[in-house]
Design an enzyme around this catalytic site. Structure first.
Site, PDB file in Angstrom:
ATOM      1  N   HIS A  96     -20.293   1.783   7.080  1.00 32.60           N
ATOM      2  CA  HIS A  96     -19.183   1.072   6.447  1.00 32.60           C
ATOM      3  C   HIS A  96     -18.945   1.539   5.012  1.00 32.60           C
ATOM      4  O   HIS A  96     -17.834   1.435   4.478  1.00 32.60           O
ATOM      5  CB  HIS A  96     -19.498  -0.432   6.453  1.00 32.60           C
ATOM      6  N   CYS A 107     -16.845  -6.787   9.627  1.00 32.45           N
ATOM      7  CA  CYS A 107     -15.937  -5.649   9.856  1.00 32.45           C
ATOM      8  C   CYS A 107     -15.852  -5.317  11.339  1.00 32.45           C
ATOM      9  O   CYS A 107     -16.857  -4.995  11.966  1.00 32.45           O
ATOM     10  CB  CYS A 107     -16.435  -4.431   9.080  1.00 32.45           C
ATOM     11  N   CYS A 159     -17.334  -1.853  12.398  1.00 29.56           N
ATOM     12  CA  CYS A 159     -18.769  -1.591  12.345  1.00 29.56           C
ATOM     13  C   CYS A 159     -19.362  -1.740  13.753  1.00 29.56           C
ATOM     14  O   CYS A 159     -18.907  -2.582  14.532  1.00 29.56           O
ATOM     15  CB  CYS A 159     -19.458  -2.559  11.377  1.00 29.56           C
ATOM     16  N   HIS A 202      -0.142  18.044  10.339  1.00 24.26           N
ATOM     17  CA  HIS A 202       1.075  18.394  11.068  1.00 24.26           C
ATOM     18  C   HIS A 202       0.769  19.583  11.972  1.00 24.26           C
ATOM     19  O   HIS A 202       0.537  20.684  11.489  1.00 24.26           O
ATOM     20  CB  HIS A 202       2.221  18.710  10.095  1.00 24.26           C
ATOM     21  N   SER A 230      -5.918  -1.688   5.971  1.00 24.64           N
ATOM     22  CA  SER A 230      -6.285  -3.102   6.068  1.00 24.64           C
ATOM     23  C   SER A 230      -7.793  -3.276   6.221  1.00 24.64           C
ATOM     24  O   SER A 230      -8.275  -4.384   6.320  1.00 24.64           O
ATOM     25  CB  SER A 230      -5.531  -3.776   7.218  1.00 24.64           C
ATOM     26  N   ARG A 263       6.266   8.627 -21.413  1.00 27.05           N
ATOM     27  CA  ARG A 263       6.777   7.283 -21.145  1.00 27.05           C
ATOM     28  C   ARG A 263       5.673   6.227 -21.150  1.00 27.05           C
ATOM     29  O   ARG A 263       4.700   6.329 -20.414  1.00 27.05           O
ATOM     30  CB  ARG A 263       7.464   7.301 -19.780  1.00 27.05           C
ATOM     31  N   GLN A 292      -6.054   7.096  11.977  1.00 28.62           N
ATOM     32  CA  GLN A 292      -5.277   6.672  13.131  1.00 28.62           C
ATOM     33  C   GLN A 292      -4.638   7.876  13.809  1.00 28.62           C
ATOM     34  O   GLN A 292      -4.526   8.948  13.207  1.00 28.62           O
ATOM     35  CB  GLN A 292      -4.165   5.718  12.699  1.00 28.62           C
TER      36      GLN A 292
HETATM   37  O1  LIG Z   1      -2.248   0.015  11.274  1.00 28.22           O
HETATM   38  P1  LIG Z   1      -2.623  -0.513   9.907  1.00 28.22           P
HETATM   39  O2  LIG Z   1      -3.655   0.323   9.209  1.00 28.22           O
HETATM   40  O3  LIG Z   1      -2.981  -1.971   9.943  1.00 28.22           O
HETATM   41  O4  LIG Z   1      -1.259  -0.412   9.066  1.00 28.22           O
HETATM   42  C1  LIG Z   1      -0.964   0.528   8.080  1.00 28.22           C
HETATM   43  O5  LIG Z   1      -0.615   1.786   8.627  1.00 28.22           O
HETATM   44  C2  LIG Z   1       0.565   1.824   9.429  1.00 28.22           C
HETATM   45  C3  LIG Z   1       0.836   3.279   9.787  1.00 28.22           C
HETATM   46  O6  LIG Z   1       1.062   4.101   8.665  1.00 28.22           O
HETATM   47  C4  LIG Z   1       1.775   1.220   8.721  1.00 28.22           C
HETATM   48  O7  LIG Z   1       2.831   1.081   9.636  1.00 28.22           O
HETATM   49  C5  LIG Z   1       1.446  -0.157   8.128  1.00 28.22           C
HETATM   50  O8  LIG Z   1       2.548  -0.586   7.360  1.00 28.22           O
HETATM   51  C6  LIG Z   1       0.191  -0.041   7.273  1.00 28.22           C
HETATM   52  O9  LIG Z   1      -0.162  -1.318   6.754  1.00 28.22           O
HETATM   53  O1  LIG Z   2      12.542   3.704 -15.484  1.00 26.98           O
HETATM   54  P1  LIG Z   2      11.515   2.686 -15.138  1.00 26.98           P
HETATM   55  O2  LIG Z   2      12.085   1.359 -14.733  1.00 26.98           O
HETATM   56  O3  LIG Z   2      10.441   2.546 -16.172  1.00 26.98           O
HETATM   57  O4  LIG Z   2      10.786   3.304 -13.847  1.00 26.98           O
HETATM   58  C1  LIG Z   2      10.955   2.896 -12.522  1.00 26.98           C
HETATM   59  O5  LIG Z   2      12.170   3.376 -11.954  1.00 26.98           O
HETATM   60  C2  LIG Z   2      12.322   4.779 -11.838  1.00 26.98           C
HETATM   61  C3  LIG Z   2      13.606   5.074 -11.107  1.00 26.98           C
HETATM   62  O6  LIG Z   2      13.626   4.515  -9.795  1.00 26.98           O
HETATM   63  C4  LIG Z   2      11.126   5.416 -11.116  1.00 26.98           C
HETATM   64  O7  LIG Z   2      11.223   6.831 -11.238  1.00 26.98           O
HETATM   65  C5  LIG Z   2       9.798   4.954 -11.716  1.00 26.98           C
HETATM   66  O8  LIG Z   2       8.743   5.456 -10.894  1.00 26.98           O
HETATM   67  C6  LIG Z   2       9.763   3.426 -11.755  1.00 26.98           C
HETATM   68  O9  LIG Z   2       8.554   2.990 -12.328  1.00 26.98           O
END
Ligand SMILES: O=P(O)(O)O[C@H]1O[C@H](CO)[C@@H](O)[C@H](O)[C@H]1O
Ligand SMILES: O=P(O)(O)O[C@H]1O[C@H](CO)[C@@H](O)[C@H](O)[C@H]1O
Lengths: 337, 337
Positions: A110, A47, A50, A277, A158, A26, A165
């Site tokens: 960092h 940062c 840091c 897990h 971020s 594709r 985490q």
């Molecule tokens: O806590 P962070 O690193 O700012 O945030 C990131 O990890 C989190 C946990 O997977 C998610 O909920 C946030 O959407 C993602 O941006």
């Molecule tokens: O078929 P498309 O638009 O190229 O592809 C998109 O939609 C599909 C169906 O949700 C996904 O599997 C692909 O990862 C996405 O890029």
């Protein structure tokens, strides 16, 4: 193996993934990701992870020299939640949920990533995870401790400073709950799902990526993400504290081997979400629970073309193009040092 | 409603979502999306979905003037798959899976979106979906027809020409299978899950976004994505063909109302995956199945800051910051014309 479209059962969750081996041709005209400039200084004054720098809310990150753990300044879960339940006609159902969210800096540097750190430093990260699992899991209301890392802007990280985490919860989240049900069913009929699965995989060999005396990394038969992997201890263990010193070194070693392979695949710091897990911490021995780590990396064809889990995937079920066997082969062919 | 962290049950799937109402103050230093320049010509000679242009594999898109349906040139599922099953020790389980993947062009105009089309043209799209569901669903081996749209590069759409897709399957995918189990359980005790749910929501009002005589759009109590919505027919119907002419106009109208609100929210063509969940086509009447459409849009705070479903979400369970009630209120306050 099936040359045409088929589905495979995720034995850990009981859900299916659709595999389309013929679809790799594709063409891609869609979104192209930016490759993050990967030249970072060893210390970034801007940062907040840091050593010595200020954080949100006035806190200051101390002058640490190995790992450093602190409560997330913008925690999604907090421990001080009054118990509350709501159930309107069996349709609108909600429950208060307590939790603790922590940040784990892997290194004061960092500019490093987990895989670029010396083996002993990764071992220190493992030991920090052990301590955190024990400390949080020993709280009487904490039933699950989720240790994870979001790496790379593409995976919502971020801040590029090497860190992970920990979110500890009052109740078992959806994914471990599914895995518990499947592992328990196997244990009830006298076996360990992942011990047995690992045996079949080692025997087969096709999906193995790398390993050492204590751990194996493989692309699971039911992988959803293009280069998804599963890291398994070879001897049965339910959680990090069950591992002896040699096994902990083995875990540090395999994390290093695997992430270095990932970084070689497309010549960029490979973005991923990874997580451990472990046995739920509700007091039950959970003998059928086998400790494991999942790596969910989004890249598909290059540093800039990712797999999108969208339309059909969100509404129907996950779908993949490249087979797990091909993914394993490509990862296996790469050097790891 | 709960002011602190809590979880809510998705009554349609039986899974939980974590809600962190206090977390909206979190600063964002992570990935910032590009805003696609939204000036498109009515006809693009390089677009394979524009009338008269060539496609991959030598096919040519005809000079169509309303909707146009064709088999996907890079179909993830194909009908000509020999039946095959594999089961190694109850651990490696796979089955061949037949299917048909189609593309549905909504309009010959390259520069429009569903919501920008006149109501009658959206009605033609609805009629096309009806025909496709009937045609594909009548094949004796097709048990599920998934109609969906991925809109915007952020949602993996590889072409901005207004179009959707249809993937018809031999077996019920994970998500509709979960929804079937929940709807069936309710039907067994004499009710329709979504009829009852809609009553509670209309009564409450807090999560309603917009509506007309025949359809309601609301942010579900258990929404995962920041501005996720659920579109429901007010009278019980299991699939599109059950809708009379006025109801089909009602569906076209609500799609227009809802997508126009979305586009006003951050002043950009709002990216989303949307899809219809209709009664499985396995021959069973499935009286408890209530037709509905899901909209899953990723944007969180602005045209450039999205919600990432990563680490904790992939390994634990979905998590959201802004509450469904706040999201509904913001969408409700916007104009729709
Ligand atoms: O806590 P962070 O690193 O700012 O945030 C990131 O990890 C989190 C946990 O997977 C998610 O909920 C946030 O959407 C993602 O941006
Ligand atoms: O078929 P498309 O638009 O190229 O592809 C998109 O939609 C599909 C169906 O949700 C996904 O599997 C692909 O990862 C996405 O890029």
């Amino acid at each position: 193996m099936f040359a045409a479209s088929h589905r495979r059962l995720n034995r850990l969750t009981g859900e299916w993934v659709l595999v389309s081996p013929h679809r790799t041709a594709r063409p891609w005209q869609g979104q192209v990701e930016e490759v993050a400039a990967d030249q970072r200084p060893a210390y970034d004054p801007a940062c907040y992870l840091c050593p010595g720098n200020g954080r949100a809310g006035g806190a200051r990150t101390p002058e640490y020299d190995s790992t450093y753990v602190f409560d997330n300044d913008f925690a999604a879960l907090t421990p001080d939640v009054a118990p509350e339940e709501d159930d309107r006609k069996g349709l609108l159902i909600a429950q208060s949920e307590r939790g603790i969210c922590r940040v784990v800096c892997f290194s004061p540097r960092h500019d490093l990533t987990l895989g670029q750190m010396p083996a002993e430093a990764i071992r220190t990260v493992v030991d920090t995870w052990v301590d955190q699992y024990l400390e949080l899991g020993s709280l009487d209301w904490v039933r699950h401790v989720q240790i994870f890392e979001n790496r790379g802007a593409m995976m919502g990280a971020s801040n590029p400073h090497p860190h992970g985490q920990i979110w500890a919860n009052e109740r078992l989240p959806n994914e471990p709950a599914k895995e518990l049900a499947q592992q328990r069913a196997r244990a009830d009929s006298g076996g360990c799902l992942l011990c047995d699965y690992l045996d079949v995989e080692l025997d087969d060999g096709e999906r193995i990526v790398t390993g050492n005396e204590h751990f194996t990394a493989l692309v699971p038969f039911w992988a959803v993400w293009p280069f998804e992997t599963l890291v398994l201890p070879r001897a049965h263990a339910g959680a990090l504290p069950d591992l002896g010193p040699d096994q902990r070194n083995g875990l540090a070693d395999i994390l290093r081997r695997l992430t270095r392979r990932y970084d070689r695949l497309f010549g960029v710091t490979f973005p991923y979400s990874m997580g451990l897990h472990q046995r739920p911490t509700d007091g039950d021995p959970h003998r059928g629970w086998h400790l494991h780590a999942h790596f969910y990396p989004p890249l598909l064809r290059s540093a800039t073309v990712r797999k999108f889990m969208v339309g059909y995937e969100l509404l129907g079920q996950p779908q993949r193009d490249i087979t797990p066997e091909t993914a394993a082969q490509r990862l296996r062919e790469l050097p790891e040092d």
